[in-house]
Scaffold this motif. Structure first.
Motif, PDB file in Angstrom:
ATOM      1  N   LYS A 223      43.760  29.295  49.170  1.00  0.00           N
ATOM      2  CA  LYS A 223      42.596  29.446  48.289  1.00  0.00           C
ATOM      3  C   LYS A 223      41.926  30.810  48.507  1.00  0.00           C
ATOM      4  N   ALA A 224      41.842  31.209  49.792  1.00  0.00           N
ATOM      5  CA  ALA A 224      41.216  32.505  50.115  1.00  0.00           C
ATOM      6  C   ALA A 224      42.052  33.649  49.530  1.00  0.00           C
ATOM      7  N   LEU A 225      43.384  33.523  49.607  1.00  0.00           N
ATOM      8  CA  LEU A 225      44.252  34.577  49.066  1.00  0.00           C
ATOM      9  C   LEU A 225      44.123  34.638  47.539  1.00  0.00           C
ATOM     10  N   TRP A 226      44.037  33.464  46.888  1.00  0.00           N
ATOM     11  CA  TRP A 226      43.877  33.435  45.429  1.00  0.00           C
ATOM     12  C   TRP A 226      42.574  34.110  45.011  1.00  0.00           C
ATOM     13  N   GLU A 227      41.498  33.898  45.773  1.00  0.00           N
ATOM     14  CA  GLU A 227      40.212  34.576  45.477  1.00  0.00           C
ATOM     15  C   GLU A 227      40.393  36.095  45.558  1.00  0.00           C
ATOM     16  N   SER A 228      41.210  36.558  46.539  1.00  0.00           N
ATOM     17  CA  SER A 228      41.482  38.008  46.644  1.00  0.00           C
ATOM     18  C   SER A 228      42.220  38.497  45.406  1.00  0.00           C
ATOM     19  N   PHE A 229      43.194  37.691  44.939  1.00  0.00           N
ATOM     20  CA  PHE A 229      43.941  38.080  43.732  1.00  0.00           C
ATOM     21  C   PHE A 229      42.988  38.210  42.536  1.00  0.00           C
ATOM     22  N   MET A 230      41.973  37.328  42.480  1.00  0.00           N
ATOM     23  CA  MET A 230      41.028  37.329  41.350  1.00  0.00           C
ATOM     24  C   MET A 230      40.043  38.503  41.441  1.00  0.00           C
ATOM     25  N   ASN A 231      39.726  38.912  42.678  1.00  0.00           N
ATOM     26  CA  ASN A 231      38.576  39.818  42.850  1.00  0.00           C
ATOM     27  C   ASN A 231      38.901  41.244  43.282  1.00  0.00           C
ATOM     28  N   LEU A 232      40.136  41.492  43.751  1.00  0.00           N
ATOM     29  CA  LEU A 232      40.467  42.835  44.240  1.00  0.00           C
ATOM     30  C   LEU A 232      41.340  43.566  43.227  1.00  0.00           C
ATOM     31  N   LYS A 233      41.466  44.888  43.411  1.00  0.00           N
ATOM     32  CA  LYS A 233      42.428  45.656  42.612  1.00  0.00           C
ATOM     33  C   LYS A 233      43.832  45.235  43.046  1.00  0.00           C
ATOM     34  N   GLN A 234      44.812  45.444  42.158  1.00  0.00           N
ATOM     35  CA  GLN A 234      46.170  44.937  42.439  1.00  0.00           C
ATOM     36  C   GLN A 234      46.709  45.426  43.783  1.00  0.00           C
ATOM     37  N   LYS A 235      46.558  46.729  44.067  1.00  0.00           N
ATOM     38  CA  LYS A 235      47.123  47.297  45.300  1.00  0.00           C
ATOM     39  C   LYS A 235      46.524  46.612  46.526  1.00  0.00           C
ATOM     40  N   GLU A 236      45.185  46.414  46.500  1.00  0.00           N
ATOM     41  CA  GLU A 236      44.503  45.764  47.640  1.00  0.00           C
ATOM     42  C   GLU A 236      44.937  44.302  47.760  1.00  0.00           C
ATOM     43  N   ALA A 237      45.115  43.630  46.605  1.00  0.00           N
ATOM     44  CA  ALA A 237      45.494  42.211  46.613  1.00  0.00           C
ATOM     45  C   ALA A 237      46.893  42.028  47.213  1.00  0.00           C
ATOM     46  N   VAL A 238      47.812  42.961  46.874  1.00  0.00           N
ATOM     47  CA  VAL A 238      49.176  42.866  47.397  1.00  0.00           C
ATOM     48  C   VAL A 238      49.167  43.099  48.914  1.00  0.00           C
ATOM     49  N   MET A 239      48.318  44.029  49.377  1.00  0.00           N
ATOM     50  CA  MET A 239      48.195  44.258  50.831  1.00  0.00           C
ATOM     51  C   MET A 239      47.636  43.014  51.525  1.00  0.00           C
TER      52      MET A 239
ATOM     53  N   THR B 282      38.736  36.185  30.125  1.00  0.00           N
ATOM     54  CA  THR B 282      39.861  36.707  30.914  1.00  0.00           C
ATOM     55  C   THR B 282      39.433  36.890  32.368  1.00  0.00           C
ATOM     56  N   VAL B 283      40.435  37.009  33.250  1.00  0.00           N
ATOM     57  CA  VAL B 283      40.155  37.219  34.679  1.00  0.00           C
ATOM     58  C   VAL B 283      39.348  38.505  34.860  1.00  0.00           C
ATOM     59  N   SER B 284      39.735  39.570  34.129  1.00  0.00           N
ATOM     60  CA  SER B 284      39.033  40.864  34.267  1.00  0.00           C
ATOM     61  C   SER B 284      37.559  40.745  33.900  1.00  0.00           C
ATOM     62  N   GLU B 285      37.271  39.939  32.878  1.00  0.00           N
ATOM     63  CA  GLU B 285      35.874  39.787  32.450  1.00  0.00           C
ATOM     64  C   GLU B 285      35.053  39.062  33.516  1.00  0.00           C
ATOM     65  N   VAL B 286      35.662  38.063  34.147  1.00  0.00           N
ATOM     66  CA  VAL B 286      34.950  37.329  35.206  1.00  0.00           C
ATOM     67  C   VAL B 286      34.619  38.281  36.351  1.00  0.00           C
ATOM     68  N   LYS B 287      35.598  39.096  36.727  1.00  0.00           N
ATOM     69  CA  LYS B 287      35.396  40.058  37.821  1.00  0.00           C
ATOM     70  C   LYS B 287      34.312  41.082  37.448  1.00  0.00           C
ATOM     71  N   MET B 288      34.365  41.549  36.183  1.00  0.00           N
ATOM     72  CA  MET B 288      33.391  42.545  35.717  1.00  0.00           C
ATOM     73  C   MET B 288      31.959  41.986  35.783  1.00  0.00           C
ATOM     74  N   VAL B 289      31.775  40.736  35.333  1.00  0.00           N
ATOM     75  CA  VAL B 289      30.444  40.108  35.354  1.00  0.00           C
ATOM     76  C   VAL B 289      29.945  40.003  36.797  1.00  0.00           C
ATOM     77  N   LYS B 290      30.830  39.556  37.670  1.00  0.00           N
ATOM     78  CA  LYS B 290      30.461  39.378  39.085  1.00  0.00           C
ATOM     79  C   LYS B 290      30.061  40.725  39.714  1.00  0.00           C
ATOM     80  N   ASP B 291      30.878  41.770  39.472  1.00  0.00           N
ATOM     81  CA  ASP B 291      30.605  43.091  40.066  1.00  0.00           C
ATOM     82  C   ASP B 291      29.317  43.698  39.514  1.00  0.00           C
ATOM     83  N   LEU B 292      29.105  43.545  38.179  1.00  0.00           N
ATOM     84  CA  LEU B 292      27.894  44.106  37.564  1.00  0.00           C
ATOM     85  C   LEU B 292      26.638  43.489  38.153  1.00  0.00           C
TER      86      LEU B 292
END
Length: 650
Positions: A307-323, A601-611
């Motif tokens: 679950k923690a890894l999935w949250e990273s996939f949702m919230n990080l940039k692709q390169k960071e998520a893969v790391m 979309t996933v990107s929109e959720v991330k954008m709202v959270k970051d804003l």
């Protein structure tokens, strides 16, 4: 107030309590939306089996009851095709005791009438019981995002030219199925807000949002709840149709979005995908669709590490998520004393695969980290997928379109697109398919906004239509989306006339998409034309809405309309014209709930959270929607004609 995040998880589980209390020694039937909610938020079928269920099955009229005691779990009221399926199971005989757990009362009847109907379907001597659920069945896809899977088809029909303006659209003006969907949304939201103890102010951006917000504001049960509830919240409903570029665009540098877009869907699911698990077995096959091994998936509600890894996939940039995926894998391997060679630098899919291989022959390690391995396999399969390399081509082309739309008229943009539409035999793997063109066309028409019609535009559109019809007819085996759009299940019955009719309908819808923001004063553009120093860019409507909510000067919002729920609110609004009365503002409360009507979309959720984290750090945010969109699913939702068919089996 406890963080709504933790509360949401609790509410999702709570919705399943009446089911768990009834399933002992029973066969359980779930409709598709209930199954998705169970999959993401109820702990999966294992929870029902652990509570004593004999079997868990998909609800269909052909399904055999397989026991004297059955429990039906349906996401909404007992009506239409759901009622037909329940009747089909009971009509086969053999069931002596049935329990129906449903989300709302059937049309025209309470629990007693429903029980009587079920007894009639069962035949002589049967016992029936109806349990009305408290909270709705939700799919909590991430900490901030919750979906209502029962309402995946909810989208406003696009307004035709000369159709009613947003101010004139009321509940009565909507088609019957959409009216039922709006009532279902309102009932579900009221039940959810009751469980969270919320007292909300409703706001709306767009025509369908106004209808939903007005219904929620005046809903009798919601008005009673708001008198006593103490946790204040703002709920902002936003119409998806105002910005479809966000639904089909490829702006997000996000691993979760790519996984959801390129991997095949789990059968019967609208959200989750199939992860090929062959790599973890001794089975040697290059067959991508190997169905001997059950597929893995993304939802891992019972595995904290996954679950923690999935949250990273949702919230990080692709390169960071893969790391992050590599880090989790290395830690898991170390805990199991597997011989892992740590390497630094760029993470490749091959490197992740070699780490996964270490778990293969170790059953204990496989069992302990099964959820994590499914997510890392999903990552490997996505990074190697041909659609992923196309993602960057799309992004580059969208940027080019943004530049071109600013500099030239729509006909010349369409003429530039024309040579790229190629038939099946002429295409290479890098060329765009027919579906890809539909995605690009929706992007163009949504970004450009109101278009000046005329002979030139019509001529350019005709040429594109002809090329598309030819390309569609030349497909040896039309992909699923095209089959749905044309209504033809194979190339044999796909005639040129059917393709022409479908493409004509699509272009009518595209004109409506371009017209969608005409009535907006403040949010009437999502295109930044650029200048000598800046590139043209896309400015998401949702971003503009959230920035307006967070504006420290708190101007009266122009296009974010407050929906009053009674006389007090109306008086406030009336007095504010000539007295200093503070009108309700969506930024007033510690919890902001954004409901995207028609999918997010996933990107929109991330954008709202970051804003919100940067502009209004004290505010908690929750995003609710009817569907999680990918470019392909957005096209299907827009153009497949059976989106909200009248559900009238019974």
């Amino acid at each position: 107030m406890a963080a709504p995040v933790a509360e949401l998880r609790r509410v999702c589980r709570q919705a399943w309590e009446p089911v768990l209390a009834k399933v002992s020694r029973a066969v359980v039937f779930l409709d598709a939306a209930s199954a998705e909610a169970l999959h993401w938020g109820g702990g999966g079928a294992g929870e029902l089996l652990a509570a004593g269920a004999l079997a868990v099955r998909a609800l269909s009229a052909e399904a055999a009851a397989g026991g004297a005691r059955v429990v039906f779990v349906v996401s909404g009221a007992l009506r239409g095709s759901t009622a037909a399926a329940v009747r089909g199971v009971l009509g086969q005989g053999g069931v002596r005791h049935c329990v129906l757990v449903s989300g709302g009362e059937a049309e025209g009847g309470g629990a007693a009438e429903l029980e009587e109907t079920l007894r009639r379907w069962m035949g002589e001597g049967g016992r029936a019981e109806v349990v009305l659920r408290g909270p709705p069945l939700l799919a909590p896809v991430s900490a901030e995002l919750c979906l209502l899977p029962a309402l995946a088809g909810l989208l406003l029909p696009l307004p035709g030219p000369g159709g009613p303006g947003p101010a004139e659209v009321g509940l009565g003006a909507l088609p019957a199925e959409l009216r039922a969907a709006v009532r279902a949304v309102v009932g579900d939201l009221d039940a959810l807000f009751t469980s969270l103890g919320l007292r909300e102010e409703s706001f709306a951006v767009g025509a369908l949002s106004r209808v939903v917000a007005a219904e929620l504001a005046s809903y009798a049960s919601a008005r009673n709840r708001r008198r006593t509830a103490t946790n204040k919240a703002s709920v902002v409903f936003v119409d998806r149709t105002l910005d479809l570029a966000g639904a089909v665009g490829h702006h997000g540098d996000n691993l979760a979005e790519k996984i959801l877009s390129v991997l095949p869907k789990l059968p019967g699911h609208k959200i989750d995908v199939m992860v090929n698990m062959v790599e973890l077995t001794a089975l040697q096959t290059a067959d991508e669709t190997c169905s001997i091994i059950a597929p893995g998936c993304l939802a891992q509600p019972n595995d904290p590490a996954a679950k923690a890894l999935w949250e990273s996939f949702m919230n990080l940039k692709q390169k960071e998520a893969v790391m992050e995926a590599r880090r989790h894998l290395v830690e898991a391997a170390s805990r199991e004393n597997l011989p892992i060679k740590m390497s630094m630098g760029r993470v490749t899919p091959e490197q992740l695969s070699s780490y996964i291989q270490l778990f293969r022959n170790n059953l204990k390690a496989l069992e302990n980290h099964c959820g994590l391995l499914q997510l890392v396999l999903a990552t490997v399969q996505t990074l190697k997928h041909p659609q992923t390399s196309k993602w960057d081509n799309f992004l580059a082309f969208e940027r080019l379109l943004l530049q071109t739309i600013g500099e030239s008229e729509m006909p010349s943009v369409l003429n530039q697109l024309l040579p790229m539409i190629k038939s099946y035999n002429e295409r290479t793997k890098d060329d765009y398919t027919c579906e890809d063109f539909l995605i690009l066309l929706v992007y163009m028409y949504s970004v450009v906004g109101e278009i000046k019609s005329g002979k030139e535009l019509e001529a350019a559109e005709e040429e594109v239509k002809k090329a598309l019809v030819k390309a569609i007819c030349d497909e040896p085996e039309p992909p699923p989306v095209l089959r749905k759009i044309t209504g033809c299940d194979s190339s044999l019955n796909l005639t040129s006339q059917k393709a022409t009719d479908a493409v004509d309908d699509i272009f009518r819808s595209l004109r409506d998409i371009a017209r969608a923001r005409t009535h907006m004063k403040q949010f009437n553009s999502i295109h930044n034309p650029g200048s000598n120093t800046h590139q043209a860019s896309y400015k998401p409507l949702l971003k503009q809405v959230v920035e307006e909510i967070c504006n420290p000067d708190r101007p009266d919002p122009v296009d974010i309309e407050h929906m009053s729920s009674g006389l007090t609110d109306l008086l406030k609004t009336g007095f504010s014209m000539f007295m200093k009365v503070n009108r309700p503002h969506p930024g007033d409360h510690p919890l902001l709930i954004i409901f995207m009507v028609g999918g997010v979309t996933v990107s929109e959720v991330k954008m709202v959270k970051d804003l919100l984290a940067t502009r209004k750090p004290g505010t908690q945010v929750m995003v609710l929607s009817s569907a999680l969109l990918t470019p392909r699913s957005a096209i299907e939702l827009l153009f497949a004609p059976d989106r909200l068919q009248p559900d009238t089996d019974i």
